[in-house]
Design a protein around this motif. Structure first.
Motif, PDB file in Angstrom:
ATOM      1  N   ASP A 184       0.857  -1.186   0.000  1.00 20.74           N
ATOM      2  CA  ASP A 184       0.000   0.000   0.000  1.00 20.74           C
ATOM      3  C   ASP A 184       0.901   1.246   0.000  1.00 20.74           C
ATOM      4  O   ASP A 184       2.105   1.152  -0.085  1.00 20.74           O
ATOM      5  CB  ASP A 184      -0.920  -0.022   1.226  1.00 20.74           C
ATOM      6  N   TRP A 185       0.286   2.411   0.145  1.00 17.74           N
ATOM      7  CA  TRP A 185       1.012   3.681   0.038  1.00 17.74           C
ATOM      8  C   TRP A 185       1.442   4.233   1.399  1.00 17.74           C
ATOM      9  O   TRP A 185       2.000   5.324   1.461  1.00 17.74           O
ATOM     10  CB  TRP A 185       0.105   4.712  -0.645  1.00 17.74           C
TER      11      TRP A 185
ATOM     12  N   ASP B 134       3.913  -1.319 -10.886  1.00 15.46           N
ATOM     13  CA  ASP B 134       3.665  -2.743 -10.612  1.00 15.46           C
ATOM     14  C   ASP B 134       4.930  -3.563 -10.912  1.00 15.46           C
ATOM     15  O   ASP B 134       4.839  -4.752 -11.184  1.00 15.46           O
ATOM     16  CB  ASP B 134       2.468  -3.262 -11.415  1.00 15.46           C
TER      17      ASP B 134
ATOM     18  N   ILE C 185       6.303   5.223  -3.447  1.00 13.55           N
ATOM     19  CA  ILE C 185       4.983   5.080  -2.814  1.00 13.55           C
ATOM     20  C   ILE C 185       4.688   3.584  -2.749  1.00 13.55           C
ATOM     21  O   ILE C 185       4.510   3.025  -1.676  1.00 13.55           O
ATOM     22  CB  ILE C 185       3.899   5.872  -3.561  1.00 13.55           C
ATOM     23  N   THR C 186       4.690   2.924  -3.861  1.00 20.08           N
ATOM     24  CA  THR C 186       4.699   1.464  -3.854  1.00 20.08           C
ATOM     25  C   THR C 186       5.097   0.964  -5.233  1.00 20.08           C
ATOM     26  O   THR C 186       4.819   1.620  -6.240  1.00 20.08           O
ATOM     27  CB  THR C 186       3.347   0.852  -3.438  1.00 20.08           C
TER      28      THR C 186
ATOM     29  N   ASP D  68       4.384  -2.424  -5.607  1.00 20.66           N
ATOM     30  CA  ASP D  68       3.726  -3.719  -5.472  1.00 20.66           C
ATOM     31  C   ASP D  68       2.264  -3.692  -5.869  1.00 20.66           C
ATOM     32  O   ASP D  68       1.453  -4.476  -5.352  1.00 20.66           O
ATOM     33  CB  ASP D  68       3.891  -4.230  -4.032  1.00 20.66           C
ATOM     34  N   ILE D  69       1.897  -2.786  -6.777  1.00 14.17           N
ATOM     35  CA  ILE D  69       0.570  -2.861  -7.378  1.00 14.17           C
ATOM     36  C   ILE D  69       0.460  -4.222  -8.086  1.00 14.17           C
ATOM     37  O   ILE D  69       1.420  -4.682  -8.702  1.00 14.17           O
ATOM     38  CB  ILE D  69       0.380  -1.712  -8.397  1.00 14.17           C
ATOM     39  N   GLU D  70      -0.692  -4.860  -7.957  1.00 20.10           N
ATOM     40  CA  GLU D  70      -0.905  -6.130  -8.665  1.00 20.10           C
ATOM     41  C   GLU D  70      -0.629  -5.902 -10.158  1.00 20.10           C
ATOM     42  O   GLU D  70      -1.085  -4.907 -10.722  1.00 20.10           O
ATOM     43  CB  GLU D  70      -2.371  -6.552  -8.454  1.00 20.10           C
TER      44      GLU D  70
ATOM     45  N   PHE E  51      -6.135   4.401  -7.342  1.00 24.74           N
ATOM     46  CA  PHE E  51      -6.578   4.720  -5.985  1.00 24.74           C
ATOM     47  C   PHE E  51      -5.394   5.006  -5.062  1.00 24.74           C
ATOM     48  O   PHE E  51      -5.472   5.885  -4.202  1.00 24.74           O
ATOM     49  CB  PHE E  51      -7.453   3.610  -5.394  1.00 24.74           C
ATOM     50  N   SER E  52      -4.302   4.276  -5.232  1.00 20.50           N
ATOM     51  CA  SER E  52      -3.117   4.517  -4.395  1.00 20.50           C
ATOM     52  C   SER E  52      -2.614   5.945  -4.569  1.00 20.50           C
ATOM     53  O   SER E  52      -2.205   6.601  -3.601  1.00 20.50           O
ATOM     54  CB  SER E  52      -2.006   3.518  -4.749  1.00 20.50           C
TER      55      SER E  52
ATOM     56  N   ALA F 283      -5.175   8.366  -2.927  1.00 16.14           N
ATOM     57  CA  ALA F 283      -5.177   8.307  -1.467  1.00 16.14           C
ATOM     58  C   ALA F 283      -3.966   8.981  -0.850  1.00 16.14           C
ATOM     59  O   ALA F 283      -4.016   9.432   0.289  1.00 16.14           O
ATOM     60  CB  ALA F 283      -5.241   6.844  -1.017  1.00 16.14           C
ATOM     61  N   SER F 284      -2.876   9.056  -1.578  1.00 15.36           N
ATOM     62  CA  SER F 284      -1.612   9.486  -0.957  1.00 15.36           C
ATOM     63  C   SER F 284      -1.075  10.827  -1.430  1.00 15.36           C
ATOM     64  O   SER F 284      -0.292  11.460  -0.724  1.00 15.36           O
ATOM     65  CB  SER F 284      -0.536   8.427  -1.213  1.00 15.36           C
TER      66      SER F 284
ATOM     67  N   TYR G  19     -10.873  -0.434  -2.427  1.00 20.23           N
ATOM     68  CA  TYR G  19      -9.483  -0.852  -2.197  1.00 20.23           C
ATOM     69  C   TYR G  19      -9.440  -1.659  -0.911  1.00 20.23           C
ATOM     70  O   TYR G  19     -10.126  -1.322   0.054  1.00 20.23           O
ATOM     71  CB  TYR G  19      -8.572   0.384  -2.076  1.00 20.23           C
TER      72      TYR G  19
ATOM     73  N   ASP H 262      -6.571  -2.962   1.872  1.00 23.73           N
ATOM     74  CA  ASP H 262      -5.146  -2.780   2.160  1.00 23.73           C
ATOM     75  C   ASP H 262      -4.535  -4.013   2.813  1.00 23.73           C
ATOM     76  O   ASP H 262      -5.200  -5.028   3.014  1.00 23.73           O
ATOM     77  CB  ASP H 262      -4.914  -1.501   2.984  1.00 23.73           C
TER      78      ASP H 262
ATOM     79  N   ILE I  48     -11.416   0.000   2.075  1.00 18.63           N
ATOM     80  CA  ILE I  48     -11.662   1.431   1.895  1.00 18.63           C
ATOM     81  C   ILE I  48     -12.811   1.574   0.904  1.00 18.63           C
ATOM     82  O   ILE I  48     -12.856   0.898  -0.120  1.00 18.63           O
ATOM     83  CB  ILE I  48     -10.397   2.139   1.375  1.00 18.63           C
TER      84      ILE I  48
END
Lengths: 258, 258, 258
Positions: free
Chosen positions: B14-15, C9, C36-37, C39-41, C50-51, C54-55, C176, C178, C184
């Motif tokens: 996640d973020w 990803d 941020i990430t 590891d998105i699928e 959405f990530s 959200a951030s 989403y 987490d 969420i």
């Protein structure tokens, strides 16, 4: 100030990679540390060797690559510091650097042993923190190679599984499988260009034939393809799916371009 | 400018860790952020406490450790800012800092509550972004400890499972299992040195005896060993294999040095 | 110098994210890169969208967000460079930026196509390294938006699943899930405030009702709750447990506030 680029099998769930970076930052606070990956399968020297080979040319001059996959930690295997032009490689003498160094014919290779760049206490099990990280940090901060140890004339090399030419086809093998399930082969751009009318790639194990494409969406979702990948090697994939899982691919499998 | 070293259970998928770093970078753009780990098991305060204990001494003076494993987020548990010499610890008052602080007898401990260093809006569920990260960033950027809140005289401590001495042996327990399956025990270098002729380590559950070594390759591949690990505690491992899985080791298991 | 914040990803087990950072660091050595990430699928554009949504508001002015979840890599889908006030968004034109941009009504949107900011060779499969990363780096280093390509007037948008009002309740859905198993929803603070006496949240699939709380510990361990989450959306959780697993929640599930 330089970049220090890290490849290890320390994982991210424990503190090992972070502690190694703490040791580096104490010596070279202005260096930029970039994680190439810390998720090499524990002890898989070949996987680390290919990860370095596939990625290192994108980094700018001055980068210090520090590669620690080191099942022989604590034995008499040498720690190495290597300079090729304006880039540096630090890691154990177990072949982990050797695939990238095939592209770097004029290297200065030294065995790290002088105490100048090393901490006073060195553990027997964590040379990323106690030897490789600190030496990489000192090099990035401007220390001369001659501070690391004496020049040596040979190092351990892992044989590269070179593709072979047979009449009108090239026979290679799978050398790495990535997180998408794409299989990277040993057949590089140069070999591929020697085949003037290559049309498809064959997975020997199953006799499956895949078209040679330039990008994933040239075939419908769920269909296999082959293409020259971003690291310069022929790859096998399925559009929007995991080729390694679906085709049952493994490292070492034979493939041919025909 | 200082290092901010992070330990959280936010994960990397996640973020949350990235957003926390965004909050930090907005306040202390010149600070170097080092991830020790974000992969603490959700809510596992002891695992985070040991990760901090095992790694913090390698970081240079000036480092701000920010540790957020915080199942009580949103309750009245205090947020803490602690100074010991030239290093700083920021985190919730749930014991997560307490194992490292056993080594730091002269600490200034403050309860974070003054609004100066905090954002105007504070969520009830993400204090890494809204309290701990921002305070760590302000401290790293030079804010005085007195800006965080009043000095307090006690904090929550997780009892350290100290090893005990029984005639000619030391009895301890497993406190952490790392990604390689190596089991780290509570028996430290100092305790070990009090046994003048220690020869082997015994896993009480199975009666298994392991030789005391200095590095993995002293035993053949697949055999168990014990050695003083890189964080200063006795560890149990199998050369090139996962000791926790093969021996069935768990945190809390009793082991003894004899 | 700016921050470059990454969402991809690419995962962390291969070298892709690290190599992309190498390309960035060669162009903008003084930029701070924040993950941020990664590891998105694989290929999950909505999860990345959405990530980002959200951030992104936590990051300071000047941040360049570089979002690469790009199943259409190599096709004619456009690469985009977008400026909104003092922040920048770089990514493919597949909707991955569109949920964040709903909050940014006055954007300058350009199609990246001028060669000035691009490397000479561009692969067909790794535009994070060859297009998005380099453009983000040049923007962070001060290059003008006009260097990227022509202004365009429309881009692909993923429809936002807006909550609806029905008499005295708001009906939304899960958008989403987490790593803690918290779900969420699409119901934001603003919608929630229009309900003057909201008391509980209902999971339509099971008829389960959950109390509206402000933080986890307001309910006993193991009990469900709902609360306004840190990214400004209503969330569903179980105190100290995985709500998604236990309640069997999925993205798209309907929930209502009553």
């Amino acid at each position: 100030m330089s970049i220090i680029a890290l490849i290890t099998d320390y994982g991210k769930s424990d503190w090992f990679a972070g502690e190694m970076k703490g040791a580096i930052a104490g010596i070279a606070p202005a260096a930029t540390i970039i994680d190439i990956t810390h998720d090499i399968e524990p002890g898989n020297v070949k996987s680390a060797a290919f990860s370095l080979l596939a990625s290192y040319k994108t980094f700018p001059a001055g980068t210090v690559f520090c590669v620690v996959v080191d099942p022989g930690v604590g034995t008499s295997r040498a720690p190495l510091a290597i300079k090729s032009g304006a880039i540096f490689f630090i890691g154990p003498d177990n072949g982990v650097l050797s695939w990238a160094l095939r592209n770097e014919p004029d290297c200065e290779v030294r065995r790290i042993e002088y105490p100048d760049l090393l901490p006073r206490e060195i553990s027997s099990t964590f040379h990323g923190r106690d030897i490789f990280g600190p030496v990489a940090a000192h090099i990035a901060a401007g220390a001369g190679m001659e501070k690391t140890g004496p020049v040596i004339s040979s190092m351990i090399e892992i044989p590269w599984p070179s593709p072979t030419r047979e009449h009108d086809r090239i026979i290679g093998s799978i050398v790495y499988i990535d997180r998408f399930g794409n299989a990277i082969t040993t057949i590089d751009k140069h070999s591929l260009n020697t085949l003037t009318d290559a049309s498809h790639v064959k997975l020997q194990k199953y006799g499956t034939e895949l078209p040679l494409c330039t990008h994933f969406q040239q075939v419908p979702t769920g269909q296999g393809l082959s293409y020259l990948g971003s690291s310069g090697y022929l790859e096998i994939a399925i559009n929007n799916a995991n080729a390694a899982a679906i085709f049952g691919l493994h490292i070492g499998d034979t493939i041919s371009v025909e």
